[in-house]
Structures are given as structure tokens and as C-alpha cells.
Design an enzyme around this catalytic site. Structure first.
Site, PDB file in Angstrom:
ATOM      1  N   CYS A 366     -53.469  63.093  26.501  1.00 32.61           N
ATOM      2  CA  CYS A 366     -53.501  61.632  26.635  1.00 32.61           C
ATOM      3  C   CYS A 366     -54.859  61.067  27.049  1.00 32.61           C
ATOM      4  CB  CYS A 366     -52.388  61.148  27.557  1.00 32.61           C
ATOM      5  SG  CYS A 366     -52.119  62.084  29.052  1.00 32.61           S
ATOM      6  N   ARG A 395     -51.899  75.310  30.190  1.00 30.39           N
ATOM      7  CA  ARG A 395     -51.390  75.041  31.532  1.00 30.39           C
ATOM      8  C   ARG A 395     -51.224  76.351  32.280  1.00 30.39           C
ATOM      9  NH1 ARG A 395     -47.084  70.191  29.972  1.00 30.39           N
ATOM     10  NH2 ARG A 395     -48.701  68.787  29.182  1.00 30.39           N
ATOM     11  N   ASP A 415     -47.975  65.361  20.119  1.00 33.98           N
ATOM     12  CA  ASP A 415     -48.224  64.351  21.140  1.00 33.98           C
ATOM     13  C   ASP A 415     -48.537  63.008  20.510  1.00 33.98           C
ATOM     14  OD1 ASP A 415     -48.185  63.904  23.803  1.00 33.98           O
ATOM     15  OD2 ASP A 415     -50.107  64.840  24.251  1.00 33.98           O
ATOM     16  N   LYS A 498     -39.707  58.339  32.942  1.00 37.36           N
ATOM     17  CA  LYS A 498     -39.508  58.833  31.573  1.00 37.36           C
ATOM     18  C   LYS A 498     -38.029  58.984  31.250  1.00 37.36           C
ATOM     19  CE  LYS A 498     -39.564  63.833  32.509  1.00 37.36           C
ATOM     20  NZ  LYS A 498     -40.242  65.121  32.266  1.00 37.36           N
TER      21      LYS A 498
END
Length: 680
Positions: A366, A395, A415, A498
Site C-alpha cells: 500500500c 513478512r 492487492d 476491516k
């Protein structure tokens, strides 16, 4: 599309002051033992679960909780954990007690013992537990008058002593919490003599006979309170259910899940692997796996193009400052790989001529998409602007939680980041949720419910007013979908709430798939703007959206959902020719060429194996269409269809067979082809 199944709540009943909840249950004519819907505890007006022995000071309205509900099973399982601990200390008197909470579909208990438990130990413990259950020992709640009294009572239990001193309400500490420090004693049902006891906040079932069916499943190493810096313990896992039938169904499900394990199927079907040379959680996809992955991605790309998304690409690493701006280094540093310090230049004497700087592998896409948005001025006429990327991210998952494709360290996210005006926000969320659910259904995942993750009060940025507006908007959009909406308090990312789509697979297991996050904070941090109709500079609203979550995880879930037998449109080999004898190979190669010209992925098995063995091999490889040919087929210009369920259709003209396969693929059928389903 269907919603998650739910059990209707029981009607409330009234417990008179000075009487037990159990007597109110009996007076109401509700089952108290022996039935799958037997009442095991009650829930009071504050939402707290209470034992049936609970006596209120004033008249109280309670809701009965049955054994065949999630709360009921949880209480049964926690009680079974106590029975396990009693059995362990009966056979291993030197064992020290850790904690024993209920978990999804079961329970565990941690022990400090001199050696690891063996399968023979588990069998002996299970036998001893069966005797305790049969004895019908009573669970009796006891309140300690002080911490000192508890310490004296538990002087030989060092881990319990630590929990007493840490009576803070920590949800990870199952034995304590709330305003009282309590123990549960197991009493002889005839003499009420104390047999065994444990520090516990409860509640529990009335007697051990309320545990109708249980089984110990495995043991493993563990650490006190999950911290590897603490003492090493031994953990025993088990499961308990409201009936033997429910337990049997669960054990069958476990066996089927093991057969469907994507890690096992990945090897058997030559789809992917995890080379040690690359490191933990870093998969490679083999050619067959690469075909499936390409088909997943290509279909998604086409659907996104039709929905008005624009494709972007961003690099794998970035300077540190980007994640300082986004806030990830403040709030997400533990999930990021350590930085690479580069570009430093030294003088001949070793002093620094040019300072270096830190670069990070990106954990999410993002912030880079925000830079694309900010690269030039934007007008309200361009909004909503939908940017999309299959972006690789990294990650730092701890080695203990890395698990096949479903928990990796390197992944590709589908994404999307959507920049809208405040006025467009609700409509965009509504259409986006529809888009997500329909696309999941296209891959054969059409049983789902929604979860709303809200603000963690200790980990968030932005104003409470923005969070409230974002949360309310998401809740209203989710409720309007008609799907069940389950709360997830505190589960949001630091920048916004979310909605997540919780998908049920073929075995009824739930997986978190797509996520939709509403974010008022990142546009502020990155100073994103657009020019409004009146010429003013305004902030866009940001929607984060991942449909697969990650390609890797989605691949793993689909592998288990279909047990490796992927729909024909996704299958790496869609059809295979199997000759009765070598003489029939050229004929099938000609049929294969005809299929290839129509875009079908097809092979001919010309190995030295006998035909029966070839059928077994190709069935094990989950090839959906097997085309058999012998003398009669060659003479007739036909083939025989063979399917994975062992059904067969003989003498199908080759042109008809080709059209049937091409049509099945074109229709994107997710069901496996069978003699009953394929029209010829």
C-alpha cells in the site's frame, strides 16, 4: 451463496434468589444430562457463563447453554482438561500443572514432567480418564479468601503460584481473571470428599458424567505461557464432544483433513516444494503448480480489468523512510525482516564519507501505491481510482507458526487500493463486496460469512471520530449483504477497521479469505489530495482490498478444498490418453493433437505400465478426463471416457469427446466430471 450455520439461542428462564440455576433448568423441563442438547451451564444478564450450581442473591434471568453449542462444548472441553490433569497426576505424581484451556475443537493441558509422554502413556491416561468420568465426580467451585490462602493451598505447584501473583485478567491466563480467585475441586459423589482440585475461574459442568465422549489425540513440547525463554513443558491435546456420534464425526474429519493436507498433496502431485536451501516459509512452484497458479491469476486479472481496475507494479524493497511515513515501522516492525544497511561510503582511513541508509523488504504494497497516486495531481473526475497489483511481499513469521502455503514468509498478494471521495465510499464498498464474493464463488468457494474487525484501543492511529465513521459504514454495508456478521473486537489493523470474508471449505473448516479495510489515516499521512468540483483540495478515502489474501495461501486452501482434484479449468493436466496397447498410442496422440489445438492441456501415457496400472496412476494424479482407446475404439473413431470416481462412458466419437471436454472447460465447471454429469 450461503451463510454460516448458527444454532438458535434458548429461551431465557428465571432463577429464584437462593436457588440453583440447575433447579431452574429442571423446573423448566429442560434436559440436564444424557441428550446432545442437555443444559451444561447458563449465561447471566451480564453475559457471564455460570455453573448450574450457581445461586444468585436476587431473582435472575439466565439463558440456558446446551452441550451442542460452541459455548457448551467449550465448557465440556475445559472440564475434560481438568480430568486429564487429574489423571496425569494420578499416574505421574511428580507432574507439575501448567494451564489447560479449551481450544477450537478440543483442549490441552501443559505439564512439567521428567520425560516426554509416549503413545502408551496417552492410552493409559485415557483409560484412567474414562474411570474418572464413569465415577461421576462433582465439580465444586471454591473461593479463596485471600491470595495467601491460595498460595498455601498450591504451595507445590510453582506455575499456579505464578498465576496467583499475576491475577490481572490476562485472557491468556485461563485459570484466573475477574474479581475472585477460585478453585474447582473434584468431589466423591457419595461422600463429597475432595479427590483433586485445580486453580480455575470456571465454569464447569456439574459432574464428570457430563463428558459423554472424549479422546486424547497427541502430545508435544510446549513452553510456559508460550514463551521460548520460559520452562520447557509437555502438552497433551485432546478433544471432547456432546455425544459419541459427534466425536466420531470429528475424528473422521481429522482423518479426511490429513488426506487432504496440501503439504502432502503438493509432493504427491508435484505442485510445489520448500527447499531447505531457500529458508523457512519460502515456497517454489513446480511446472504443474505453476499452471494452476497462472490460471488463478489470469482469471482474476480478466475480472479486475472488467471491473475497472488499473494495473501497477512496485519494487520488492524500499528505503526505511517510506515505512516511517506509513507507520508500519512503529506498529508492524515485528512482522518485518531486519533492514539492509547499504550505500555507505568510507574514506581511506575508515571514516564515513557518505552515510548509508536502511532498506526493508516490503511487508505490504500500500505505501508504494500511495506514491503512485501522489505522482501527479488528481481530479475528482478520476475517482474512484482502483489500483491493482500482484505484488510480492515478505513478512517475518516466526518459525513456529510457518505452515506450508497457508503461513509463509514470502507471498504474492492480489492487492488493490481504491481511492474514492467520501460520497462514493459507501457505494464503492457495496459493489466491492459483491465483486469479492462473486469472484470467490467462481473458484468454487461459495459458503461464507463476514467478520468485522474493530479498533484495538492500544494500537491505532487517527481520531476516534474517523474510526467510528469507518466502522459504522463497514458494518452497515456488511449487514446489507444479508450474510451473518460476526464481531472481532480489537482485530483491526492500526490504520482502520476491516470486513473479512470467512470461507467454509468442503470439510466445513473456516478460512479467512478476502479482506476489505476502510482507511481515513493513510491519505492524511501521505498527504494525498484531489481537486474537488469547486476547485478545493480534498483528501480521498482509501479502501484496502485483497481477494485471495495471498496466492500461496489461496492455493493451499483450494488444494485442500478439492483434495487435489482441481476443477478441470484449473487442472495442470486436463486430459490424458491411455492406450490399451502400444499399437493404440499413435491414435491417441492424434486425438491429443486435436485437443491441444483447442487449448486443452493433454498428455498421452505411453509408459511401459499395463493399462490398469496407468488408470490407477492417472487417477492418483487427479487427471479429470481419461481417454481410453483399444482396437474397437480405433476402428470406430471413438474413445472411452474414464473418470476419477471410476465411472466410465464407452464408445464416444472422438469429435464428440473433444467438444465435451472443451465445453466443460469453457463453462468453468467446478464439479468433477463423472459419467452422470458429462453430456455426450
Amino acid at each position: 451463496m450461503t451463510a454460516v450455520a448458527s444454532i438458535a439461542p434458548a429461551a431465557p428462564i428465571r432463577v429464584a434468589a437462593g436457588t440453583t440455576a440447575g433447579s431452574a433448568v429442571r423446573d423448566a423441563g429442560l434436559p440436564s444430562r444424557g441428550a446432545t442438547d442437555a443444559i451444561v451451564v447458563v449465561r447471566d444478564a451480564e453475559g457471564r457463563l455460570r455453573d448450574l450450581s450457581w445461586i444468585p442473591d436476587a431473582d435472575a434471568e439466565v439463558t440456558p447453554v446446551a452441550a451442542d453449542t460452541e459455548d457448551g462444548r467449550s465448557v465440556i472441553r475445559h472440564s475434560a482438561a481438568h480430568v486429564l490433569a487429574q489423571a496425569v497426576q494420578g499416574l505421574f505424581p511428580e507432574a507439575k500443572l501448567g494451564i489447560g484451556p479449551p481450544i477450537t475443537d478440543g483442549f490441552y493441558y501443559d505439564f512439567e514432567v521428567p520425560r516426554a509422554f509416549t503413545p502408551e502413556d496417552l492410552a493409559a491416561l485415557e483409560k484412567r480418564m474414562q474411570k474418572i468420568v464413569k465415577d461421576g465426580q462433582l465439580f465444586d467451585r471454591r473461593v479463596y479468601s485471600s491470595n495467601d490462602e491460595a498460595r498455601e493451598d498450591l504451595a507445590d505447584e510453582p506455575y499456579k503460584l505464578e498465576l496467583i501473583d499475576d491475577k490481572s485478567g490476562d485472557p491468556d491466563v485461563m485459570e484466573v481473571g475477574g474479581t475472585e480467585l477460585t478453585a474447582y475441586d473434584n468431589l466423591n459423589p457419595r461422600t463429597r470428599e475432595r479427590i483433586w482440585g485445580d486453580l480455575c475461574r470456571g465454569p464447569h459442568i456439574p459432574t464428570t458424567k457430563y463428558i459423554p465422549a472424549f479422546k486424547l489425540t497427541r502430545s508435544s513440547a510446549a513452553y510456559w505461557r508460550g514463551n521460548q525463554a520460559n520452562a520447557s513443558l509437555q502438552r497433551i491435546y485432546g478433544t471432547a464432544w456432546e455425544s459419541q456420534e459427534a466425536l466420531d464425526r470429528h475424528l473422521e474429519l481429522i482423518e479426511e483433513a490429513q488426506r487432504r493436507d496440501h503439504r502432502k498433496l503438493g509432493v504427491e502431485l508435484d505442485l510445489f516444494s520448500f527447499p531447505d536451501e531457500l529458508g523457512s516459509g519460502l515456497p517454489v512452484f513446480h511446472p504443474k503448480g505453476g499452471i494452476i497458479r497462472r490460471e488463478l491469476e489470469d482469471y482474476s486479472r480478466r475480472k479486475h480489468e472488467q471491473a475497472g481496475y488499473e494495473f501497477v507494479n512496485t519494487p520488492h524493497i524500499t528505503k526505511e523512510h517510506l515505512y516511517i511515513t506509513s507507520g508500519h515501522l512503529e506498529w508492524y516492525a515485528d512482522g518485518m525482516f531486519p533492514p539492509m544497511h547499504v550505500d555507505e561510503e568510507l574514506n581511506d582511513d575508515g571514516t564515513v564519507r557518505k552515510p548509508g541508509q536502511n532498506y526493508y523488504l516490503k511487508p505490504m504494497n500500500c505505501p508504494m501505491h500511495h506514491l503512485i497516486y501522489r505522482a501527479r495531481g488528481r481530479s475528482y473526475r478520476e475517482l474512484p481510482l482502483r489500483l491493482f497489483e500482484f505484488g510480492s511481499v515478505y513478512r517475518y513469521e516466526k518459525s513456529g507458526v510457518v505452515h506450508g502455503l497457508t503461513r509463509v514468509r514470502g507471498m504474492t498478494q492480489d492487492d488493490a487500493h481504491i481511492y474514492t471521495t467520501r460520497e462514493q465510499m459507501r457505494g464503492e464498498l457495496t459493489s466491492l463486496l459483491t465483486f469479492v464474493l462473486e469472484l470467490l464463488a467462481d473458484y468454487g468457494l461459495d459458503d461464507y460469512y463476514l467478520e468485522l474487525s474493530t479498533k484495538d484501543p492500544d494500537k491505532y492511529v487517527g481520531s476516534d471520530e474517523d474510526w467510528e465513521e469507518a466502522t459504522t459504514t463497514l458494518r452497515e454495508v456488511a449487514e446489507a449483504s444479508g450474510l451473518d456478521l460476526v464481531p472481532d473486537p480489537g482485530g483491526a489493523a492500526f490504520y482502520g477497521p476491516k470486513i473479512s470474508v470467512q470461507v467454509k471449505d468442503a470439510l466445513g473448516r473456516t478460512w479467512q479469505m478476502s479482506t476489505i479495510q476502510l482507511d481515513f489515516n493513510m491519505p492524511e499521512r501521505f498527504e494525498l489530495e484531489y481537486t474537488g468540483p469547486d476547485g478545493s483540495r480534498q483528501r480521498p478515502v482509501l479502501i484496502h482490498r485483497a481477494l485471495f489474501g495471498s496466492i500461496e495461501r489461496f492455493f493451499g486452501v483450494l488444494t485442500e478444498h478439492y483434495a487435489g482434484a482441481f476443477p478441470v479449468w484449473l487442472a495442470p493436466v486436463q486430459a490424458v490418453g491411455i492406450p490399451v496397447a502400444d499399437a493404440h498410442v499413435p491414435y491417441l496422440e492424434d486425438v491429443a493433437a486435436q485437443l491441444k489445438s483447442r487449448g486443452v492441456r493433454v498428455e498421452v501415457d505411453a509408459s511401459d505400465d499395463r493399462m490398469a496400472k496407468k488408470i490407477v496412476n492417472q487417477t492418483n494424479q487427479k487427471v479429470p478426463f481419461m481417454l481410453l482407446a483399444g482396437d474397437r475404439d480405433v476402428e470406430a473413431g471413438a474413445v472411452s471416457f474414464r473418470f476419477g470416481d471410476r465411472t466410465q462412458v464407452n464408445g464416444v466419437p472422438r469429435d464428440v469427446a473433444v467438444e465435451a471436454i472443451v465445453d466443460w472447460i469453457a463453462r468453468r465447471e467446478n464439479a468433477a466430471p463423472t459419467a452422470e454429469l458429462v453430456t455426450v
